[in-house]
Design an enzyme around this catalytic site. Structure first.
Site, PDB file in Angstrom:
ATOM      1  N   ASN A 164      42.585  33.175  40.341  1.00 47.53           N
ATOM      2  CA  ASN A 164      42.324  33.493  38.933  1.00 47.53           C
ATOM      3  C   ASN A 164      43.261  32.664  38.062  1.00 47.53           C
ATOM      4  O   ASN A 164      44.091  31.907  38.556  1.00 47.53           O
ATOM      5  CB  ASN A 164      42.466  34.996  38.674  1.00 47.53           C
ATOM      6  CG  ASN A 164      43.864  35.483  38.996  1.00 47.53           C
ATOM      7  OD1 ASN A 164      44.829  35.112  38.340  1.00 47.53           O
ATOM      8  ND2 ASN A 164      43.979  36.304  40.030  1.00 47.53           N
ATOM      9  N   ASP A 216      40.784  41.874  42.975  1.00 50.86           N
ATOM     10  CA  ASP A 216      40.182  43.163  43.309  1.00 50.86           C
ATOM     11  C   ASP A 216      39.314  43.043  44.563  1.00 50.86           C
ATOM     12  O   ASP A 216      39.023  44.039  45.213  1.00 50.86           O
ATOM     13  CB  ASP A 216      39.328  43.662  42.142  1.00 50.86           C
ATOM     14  CG  ASP A 216      40.193  43.963  40.922  1.00 50.86           C
ATOM     15  OD1 ASP A 216      41.330  44.443  41.117  1.00 50.86           O
ATOM     16  OD2 ASP A 216      39.753  43.694  39.787  1.00 50.86           O
ATOM     17  N   LYS A 269      37.420  24.832  58.233  1.00 49.22           N
ATOM     18  CA  LYS A 269      36.854  24.501  56.924  1.00 49.22           C
ATOM     19  C   LYS A 269      35.328  24.639  56.956  1.00 49.22           C
ATOM     20  O   LYS A 269      34.675  24.114  57.869  1.00 49.22           O
ATOM     21  CB  LYS A 269      37.255  23.058  56.575  1.00 49.22           C
ATOM     22  CG  LYS A 269      36.878  22.654  55.188  1.00 49.22           C
ATOM     23  CD  LYS A 269      37.271  21.210  54.929  1.00 49.22           C
ATOM     24  CE  LYS A 269      36.657  20.754  53.625  1.00 49.22           C
ATOM     25  NZ  LYS A 269      36.477  19.317  53.578  1.00 49.22           N
ATOM     26  N   PHE A 281      49.932  45.861  33.420  1.00 53.57           N
ATOM     27  CA  PHE A 281      49.313  45.020  32.394  1.00 53.57           C
ATOM     28  C   PHE A 281      47.808  45.212  32.498  1.00 53.57           C
ATOM     29  O   PHE A 281      47.290  45.407  33.598  1.00 53.57           O
ATOM     30  CB  PHE A 281      49.670  43.536  32.617  1.00 53.57           C
ATOM     31  CG  PHE A 281      50.948  43.144  31.944  1.00 53.57           C
ATOM     32  CD1 PHE A 281      52.163  43.598  32.423  1.00 53.57           C
ATOM     33  CD2 PHE A 281      50.933  42.338  30.809  1.00 53.57           C
ATOM     34  CE1 PHE A 281      53.346  43.261  31.800  1.00 53.57           C
ATOM     35  CE2 PHE A 281      52.110  41.991  30.174  1.00 53.57           C
ATOM     36  CZ  PHE A 281      53.326  42.448  30.665  1.00 53.57           C
ATOM     37  N   LYS A 336      43.366  52.853  32.169  1.00 53.21           N
ATOM     38  CA  LYS A 336      44.182  52.378  33.300  1.00 53.21           C
ATOM     39  C   LYS A 336      45.544  53.086  33.317  1.00 53.21           C
ATOM     40  O   LYS A 336      46.080  53.383  34.393  1.00 53.21           O
ATOM     41  CB  LYS A 336      44.381  50.857  33.225  1.00 53.21           C
ATOM     42  CG  LYS A 336      43.135  50.085  33.661  1.00 53.21           C
ATOM     43  CD  LYS A 336      43.282  48.583  33.495  1.00 53.21           C
ATOM     44  CE  LYS A 336      41.919  47.925  33.753  1.00 53.21           C
ATOM     45  NZ  LYS A 336      41.884  46.513  33.392  1.00 53.21           N
ATOM     46  N   LYS A 395      46.102  54.981  36.771  1.00 52.34           N
ATOM     47  CA  LYS A 395      47.136  54.435  37.664  1.00 52.34           C
ATOM     48  C   LYS A 395      48.475  55.158  37.500  1.00 52.34           C
ATOM     49  O   LYS A 395      49.488  54.700  38.003  1.00 52.34           O
ATOM     50  CB  LYS A 395      47.297  52.930  37.404  1.00 52.34           C
ATOM     51  CG  LYS A 395      46.021  52.137  37.720  1.00 52.34           C
ATOM     52  CD  LYS A 395      46.209  50.639  37.542  1.00 52.34           C
ATOM     53  CE  LYS A 395      44.875  49.930  37.648  1.00 52.34           C
ATOM     54  NZ  LYS A 395      44.868  48.867  38.650  1.00 52.34           N
TER      55      LYS A 395
HETATM   56  N1  CTP Z   1      46.709  45.900  39.908  1.00 53.12           N
HETATM   57  C1  CTP Z   1      47.246  46.229  41.138  1.00 53.12           C
HETATM   58  N2  CTP Z   1      46.513  46.034  42.279  1.00 53.12           N
HETATM   59  C2  CTP Z   1      45.265  45.571  42.225  1.00 53.12           C
HETATM   60  C3  CTP Z   1      44.678  45.253  40.961  1.00 53.12           C
HETATM   61  C4  CTP Z   1      45.436  45.433  39.833  1.00 53.12           C
HETATM   62  O1  CTP Z   1      48.389  46.678  41.195  1.00 53.12           O
HETATM   63  N3  CTP Z   1      44.578  45.393  43.348  1.00 53.12           N
HETATM   64  C5  CTP Z   1      47.529  46.092  38.717  1.00 53.12           C
HETATM   65  C6  CTP Z   1      47.721  44.824  37.890  1.00 53.12           C
HETATM   66  O2  CTP Z   1      48.858  44.111  38.307  1.00 53.12           O
HETATM   67  C7  CTP Z   1      47.887  45.367  36.496  1.00 53.12           C
HETATM   68  C8  CTP Z   1      47.032  46.619  36.486  1.00 53.12           C
HETATM   69  O3  CTP Z   1      46.853  46.978  37.860  1.00 53.12           O
HETATM   70  O4  CTP Z   1      49.213  45.739  36.195  1.00 53.12           O
HETATM   71  C9  CTP Z   1      45.696  46.426  35.840  1.00 53.12           C
HETATM   72  O5  CTP Z   1      45.061  45.305  36.401  1.00 53.12           O
HETATM   73  P1  CTP Z   1      43.689  44.781  35.868  1.00 53.12           P
HETATM   74  O6  CTP Z   1      43.267  43.595  36.668  1.00 53.12           O
HETATM   75  O7  CTP Z   1      43.728  44.689  34.375  1.00 53.12           O
HETATM   76  O8  CTP Z   1      42.741  46.014  36.186  1.00 53.12           O
HETATM   77  P2  CTP Z   1      42.011  46.534  37.475  1.00 53.12           P
HETATM   78  O9  CTP Z   1      42.669  47.796  37.905  1.00 53.12           O
HETATM   79  O10 CTP Z   1      41.902  45.457  38.494  1.00 53.12           O
HETATM   80  O11 CTP Z   1      40.589  46.916  36.866  1.00 53.12           O
HETATM   81  P3  CTP Z   1      39.383  45.963  36.347  1.00 53.12           P
HETATM   82  O12 CTP Z   1      39.513  44.667  37.127  1.00 53.12           O
HETATM   83  O13 CTP Z   1      38.178  46.743  36.691  1.00 53.12           O
HETATM   84  O14 CTP Z   1      39.592  45.770  34.871  1.00 53.12           O
END
Ligand code: CTP
Length: 396
Positions: free
Chosen positions: A209, A277, A287, A318, A332, A336
């Site tokens: 990303n 995710d 490869k 974040f 969130k 969380k």
């Molecule tokens: N985060 C985490 N572990 C994951 C995904 C996210 O600890 N597998 C944490 C990120 O570091 C961030 C927070 O959760 O502090 C929110 O991450 P974000 O990517 O905004 O949200 P997601 O929970 O992944 O939800 P979505 O992608 O559906 O918006």
């Protein structure tokens, strides 16, 4: 930070003494009053005139020749110091400081000063690694001395190993850190994640990303400068921030493991990383060839690190969003079980991925919202630590 500060720069007898000249010059240019103290051995490697010319001040070389304005040299310099920096520090001065010996001007100043002391060791790798030197360094640390660890590299004795004096930038960072007036995070242990994870598809490809890691690194540097004990878990290896523990990881599962290993003894966890995710269900051993017209890669969910980790620490996340910023972030925060979330609209120009500035709204668990203007990521970081300093549950 350095303007009008009195820095006692102790130079001892190591080949790295020549680097002290650059350090003295940098500190002087930054506005500090540099009082150089050289041991007899140091003067074999570099002459006092070099330092006198660079600092525009007399150089103190022995106990018995008073400097202008300083009646009893070691006592006056010890009192005048805002910080003392021993760079380079030989095994000998480290041993003397560890045991309180005061048989020359520099060791007497160290014993007499109430100012913080920074030590940048430089010596042969075997001398550095010897158990007695390590014990002496541990004694100094225990007494609050700041050790700027030497680097691994080519040494003057032709060996390759740990013993080369730290980079001048690293020493200057340590001085800034010590002189920072607001050390309101002193004694707090923080774990920060940074960067985007990479989920391997095959040996050469990954799903990643756009996260640059700049926000996480800014958080780590700001916490360090406010006195915190920092562990930075980062996917970004371009810059190696000084005076903190840095753990390099790539994938979400490696990041989870690194967080688990460190967070149990932390006071604060900040998840600034953009964690994948989903990851490929299997990683191909070789490869992938472009044989197929359409390639399907099956993805599976990764574990949510913030949701997984348990413990008595502040949890900060974040939320990188492209729509419904505040509603998504508030959700969130609850889902969380966070204490604070930084809602980050990544569609605004100059905000989010890759930029040096960020526009966030901080939302705390008690429902308070702080809408911050667009500002440098380092300033956003300080706003986060302002909140932490005011809301920490347990002191160290
Ligand atoms: N985060 C985490 N572990 C994951 C995904 C996210 O600890 N597998 C944490 C990120 O570091 C961030 C927070 O959760 O502090 C929110 O991450 P974000 O990517 O905004 O949200 P997601 O929970 O992944 O939800 P979505 O992608 O559906 O918006």
């Amino acid at each position: 930070m350095l303007t009008d500060k009195t820095i006692v720069l102790g130079i001892t007898g190591s080949i790295a003494a020549y680097k002290a000249a650059e350090l003295a010059s940098r500190l002087t240019k930054a506005g500090a009053k540099v009082e150089t103290v050289m041991t007899e051995a140091a003067q074999r490697f570099i002459v006092p005139l070099t330092l006198q010319s660079l600092t525009h001040r007399p150089v103190a070389c022995d106990m018995w020749t008073p400097l202008e304005n300083f009646s009893i040299t070691h006592v006056s310099l010890a009192q005048a110091a805002d910080v003392a920096v021993i760079a380079p520090a030989t095994a000998n001065i480290i041993a003397k400081m560890a045991y309180g010996l005061a048989d020359d001007l520099l060791s007497s100043i160290v014993l007499a000063t109430k100012a913080p002391v920074i030590v940048a060791p430089a010596m042969n790798n075997n001398m550095y690694e010897s158990s007695v030197t390590q014990e002496n360094i541990a004694r100094l640390r225990a007494r609050g001395f700041v050790i700027v660890e030497p680097e691994i590299g080519h040494l003057a004795c032709n060996a390759i190993g740990k013993g080369r004096m730290a980079d001048i930038d690293t020493v200057v960072d340590a001085i800034n850190m010590i002189l920072r007036r607001e050390r309101d995070m002193a004694g707090k242990r923080v774990v920060i994640t940074a960067g985007g994870t990479r989920e391997p598809i095959d040996p050469v490809r990954f799903i990643g990303n756009r996260s640059s890691g700049k926000m996480g690194h800014a958080l780590a540097e700001a916490a360090r400068d406010r006195g915190a004990d920092v562990t930075l878990i980062s996917t970004v290896s371009l810059s190696q921030p000084s005076n903190m523990r840095v753990v390099h990881v790539e994938s979400a599962s490696q990041m989870l493991e690194a967080v688990m290993q460190t967070v149990w003894q932390a006071d604060v966890l900040v998840m600034a990383a953009a964690v994948a995710d989903y990851r490929p269900k299997t990683t191909q051993e070789n490869k992938i060839k472009k044989d197929a017209a359409v390639l399907n890669i099956e993805l599976e969910r990764t574990l949510d690190i913030l949701a997984e980790v348990e413990g008595d620490f502040l949890r900060i996340g974040f939320a990188a969003e492209t729509e419904n910023l505040l509603d998504n972030a508030r959700k969130k925060l609850v889902d969380k079980r966070l204490d604070l979330i930084a809602a980050n609209d990544v569609t605004i120009a100059g905000s989010g991925f890759g930029s040096d500035t960020n526009k966030v709204t901080l939302i705390s668990r008690d429902g308070k919202e702080y809408d911050l203007p667009l500002m440098p990521k380092r300033d956003v970081a300080d706003k986060v630590w302002d909140w932490v300093a005011a809301n920490t549950r347990r002191a160290a």
